[in-house]
Write an enzyme that holds these catalytic residues in place. Structure first.
Site, PDB file in Angstrom:
ATOM      1  N   SER A 192      34.692 -19.311   4.116  1.00  0.00           N
ATOM      2  CA  SER A 192      34.177 -18.653   5.316  1.00  0.00           C
ATOM      3  C   SER A 192      33.645 -19.679   6.312  1.00  0.00           C
ATOM      4  CB  SER A 192      33.104 -17.628   4.937  1.00  0.00           C
ATOM      5  OG  SER A 192      32.721 -16.867   6.052  1.00  0.00           O
TER       6      SER A 192
ATOM      7  N   ASP B  97      35.265 -17.346  13.122  1.00  0.00           N
ATOM      8  CA  ASP B  97      35.023 -18.335  12.078  1.00  0.00           C
ATOM      9  C   ASP B  97      36.332 -18.706  11.383  1.00  0.00           C
ATOM     10  OD1 ASP B  97      35.381 -15.978  10.647  1.00  0.00           O
ATOM     11  OD2 ASP B  97      33.766 -16.375   9.235  1.00  0.00           O
TER      12      ASP B  97
ATOM     13  N   ASP C 226      37.982 -18.163   8.608  1.00  0.00           N
ATOM     14  CA  ASP C 226      38.876 -17.160   8.026  1.00  0.00           C
ATOM     15  C   ASP C 226      38.975 -15.899   8.888  1.00  0.00           C
ATOM     16  OD1 ASP C 226      36.212 -16.529   7.262  1.00  0.00           O
ATOM     17  OD2 ASP C 226      36.918 -15.286   5.609  1.00  0.00           O
TER      18      ASP C 226
ATOM     19  N   ASP D 127      37.150 -13.482   9.932  1.00  0.00           N
ATOM     20  CA  ASP D 127      36.619 -12.151   9.635  1.00  0.00           C
ATOM     21  C   ASP D 127      35.352 -11.873  10.454  1.00  0.00           C
ATOM     22  OD1 ASP D 127      34.938 -13.886   8.264  1.00  0.00           O
ATOM     23  OD2 ASP D 127      34.947 -12.745   6.391  1.00  0.00           O
TER      24      ASP D 127
END
Length: 573
Positions: free
Chosen positions: A145, A302, A304, A306
């Site tokens: 993340s 960010d 990834d 999400d």
């Protein structure tokens, strides 16, 4: 000296030969007992968030061997449930991600579990979508993340596209603990897996169908075309670049400038040590470009993709909005738009976490939308959607969000989705501009109606084994001796989500909290503010959440600062 970790260190010197970086690290720490203990005295634990740790050599690090061992445990768990299970795999831009994703696929294939692997890096929401769309029994997302570059991780998903439940994660962890990291892990060469059909590339239609589902969440289709919005966007060297720009183009936004230094995938994140849209430092290049271009809006996702953060034009400058502010604005925009369009479902609900602003509850009720409150972690929002789906009522869900910049509209995925959030944020900005208003003006209107809410999070890092012990001691001490006051304000109620109890301090009245157990403490104060303390589930941090309500922003900020200073003294931070 405890020689168990030294024995494991020597085994790694003998057997961990497939990655030259690991061998170099093992040689570099020779004779350094503390360094060896930090890597080998404990193992990474597998929980509902999967694995997460520093990339490197050892059982307490992320490397192809710990990834293989975790995947062996996952494969055995799946095979105990079904004869021929399948798993979807994706990965973001972090270092070693292709190697880790391939390693997972190789282990699955060797165990008779079909692996569907995206051909290139893809965001977390696309992994969640693929699990459901392909009818898979699990999913693996290789990501850390928004952690710094030295980290990587391995998120495990269930068949509903939601992060794995505690029960399933515990079962997988038991299999992992029973598996020797070298001798009991099956794997076969990647090309052999492809040739046998046990490893397949994800079909192209999965990506296409995902975009179609995102488009279906539009509240006011066509509002962005011709609106003249000027955007600056940064994917923070992650996976968002292509998906987010694809959706912006689809909805008619043409004037998009991407921050050049942060455009391409790069696991070293050279311009932002913390690739986190919550942190101003990560957005400095984007803000500078906004001023140069005269942009209306900054979007930042960010690694990834999400989560998404935004900054909006505020006179000659730009104001960063918090996750709580954006969540409340999106809820208000969706409720108003769907009510006007006649697309609001019967008995609608929205879902937030316990650390997210209660202001959203007031906004929701003004539109006859039912608020639901769950534990921190988007899997609990996904679980709420699953319970609705089981009753054929998933369309009742209109929005879920967390203060940490994660939002989801629609039930097509079961995790945060920065792609759909980016689309809706741009719609919202275009709508208010078209009506002679602005996002900031609408936020102030909400505050004028319900009062000014201010929310802030302080994070404190605790690295290494000693750090983990200190985190545990802080939480234990708070439970052993609860504070009677914070910053001079009386604690009126203590909610302990690990014990599952809420205690009125004055009367000692105890009621049960109907939520799963979680290591969280919440203190309600007589001034109407609250303080929440919880260790992060994915990072070596303790987080303290402050919620302050006052007549105006200055008063709310002053209250929050008093609370923060008091908590630092109380916890000796």
């Amino acid at each position: 000296m405890d020689t168990s970790y030294m024995h494991e260190y020597k085994r790694w010197q003998l057997y961990a030969t497939e990655d030259a970086d690991l061998q170099a690290e093992l040689s570099a720490i020779a004779g350094k007992d503390d360094e060896i203990a930090d890597r080998f005295a404990v193992s990474l634990e597998f929980g509902t968030a999967g694995l997460r740790g520093v990339i490197g050599a050892g059982t307490n690090r992320m490397n192809i061997y710990t990834v293989r061992q975790a995947t062996q445990g996952l494969a055995q768990y799946l095979k105990s449930k079904k004869e021929a299970p399948s798993v979807a795999i994706s990965y973001d831009s972090r270092n070693k991600n292709t190697a880790f994703a391939n390693a997972a696929a190789e282990v699955l294939a060797a165990n008779g579990v079909k692996a569907y692997l995206y051909k290139t890096l893809m965001p977390t929401p696309m992994l969640s979508f693929a699990v459901r769309h392909m009818g898979c029994d699990a999913g693996i997302m290789v990501t850390a993340s928004h952690n710094p570059a030295k980290y990587n991780g391995y998120k495990a998903y269930g068949p509903d596209g939601c992060q794995m439940t505690s029960e399933s994660a515990d079962a997988v962890y038991r299999y992992i603990q029973q598996t020797d990291i070298f001798s009991q892990v099956k794997h076969l060469p990647f090309e052999e897996g492809l040739a046998s059909g046990m490893i397949s590339w994800m079909p192209d239609y999965v990506e296409t169908d995902y975009y179609e589902k995102v488009r279906e969440q539009s509240v006011r289709p066509g509002i962005c075309a011709g609106a003249g919005l000027k955007l600056v966007y940064t994917p923070l060297n992650g996976t968002g670049n292509l998906p987010v720009r694809h959706m912006l183009k689809e909805i008619g936004i043409e004037d998009v400038t991407v921050v050049p230094e942060q455009e391409m995938p790069d696991g070293n994140f050279p311009t932002c040590p913390y690739p986190n849209p919550e942190i101003r430092q990560a957005l400095e290049l984007g803000l500078k470009l906004c001023k140069e271009k005269g942009a209306d809006l900054l979007l930042a996702t960010d690694p990834d993709a999400d989560r998404v953060g935004i900054a909006v034009k505020d006179g000659d400058d730009y104001r960063l909005l918090t996750g709580n502010e954006v969540g409340v604005l999106l809820l208000d925009y969706i409720c108003k738009g769907r009510t006007e369009a006649g697309t609001m479902p019967q008995n609608p609900i929205y879902v937030r976490s316990i650390v997210t602003t209660s202001l959203a509850d007031q906004v929701a009720r003004s539109y006859q939308v039912e608020p639901r409150v769950v534990l921190t972690g988007f899997k609990y929002i996904g679980e709420t959607i699953l319970h609705l789906e089981e009753k054929g009522e998933e369309n009742r869900f209109i929005l879920g969000f967390e203060e940490s910049y994660g939002y989801l509209a629609g039930s097509y995925v079961r995790d945060k989705d920065a792609v759909v959030a980016s689309m809706l944020i741009c719609e919202m900005a275009a709508y208010y501009t078209a009506n002679g208003s602005s996002v900031l003006a609408q936020l102030q209107k909400i505050y004028d109606t319900y009062g000014t809410y201010l929310h802030k999070v302080d994070s404190f890092e605790f690295d290494g084994l000693a750090g983990m012990d200190r985190m545990k001691k802080i939480m234990a001490d708070l439970r052993a001796q609860a504070p009677k006051e914070i910053a001079g304000y009386t604690v009126t109620e203590v909610e302990d989500y690990d014990a599952g109890t809420a205690t009125k301090v004055a009367t000692k009245e105890v009621t049960n909290i109907d939520l799963p157990r979680s290591n969280v403490l919440l203190y309600q104060l007589d001034c109407g503010a609250s303080v929440i303390v919880r260790p992060s589930g994915t990072e070596p941090k303790i987080k303290i959440y402050y919620s302050a309500k006052a007549a105006d922003r200055d008063a709310a900020e002053a209250l929050q600062k008093k609370l923060a200073e008091s908590m630092k003294q109380l916890l000796n931070l």
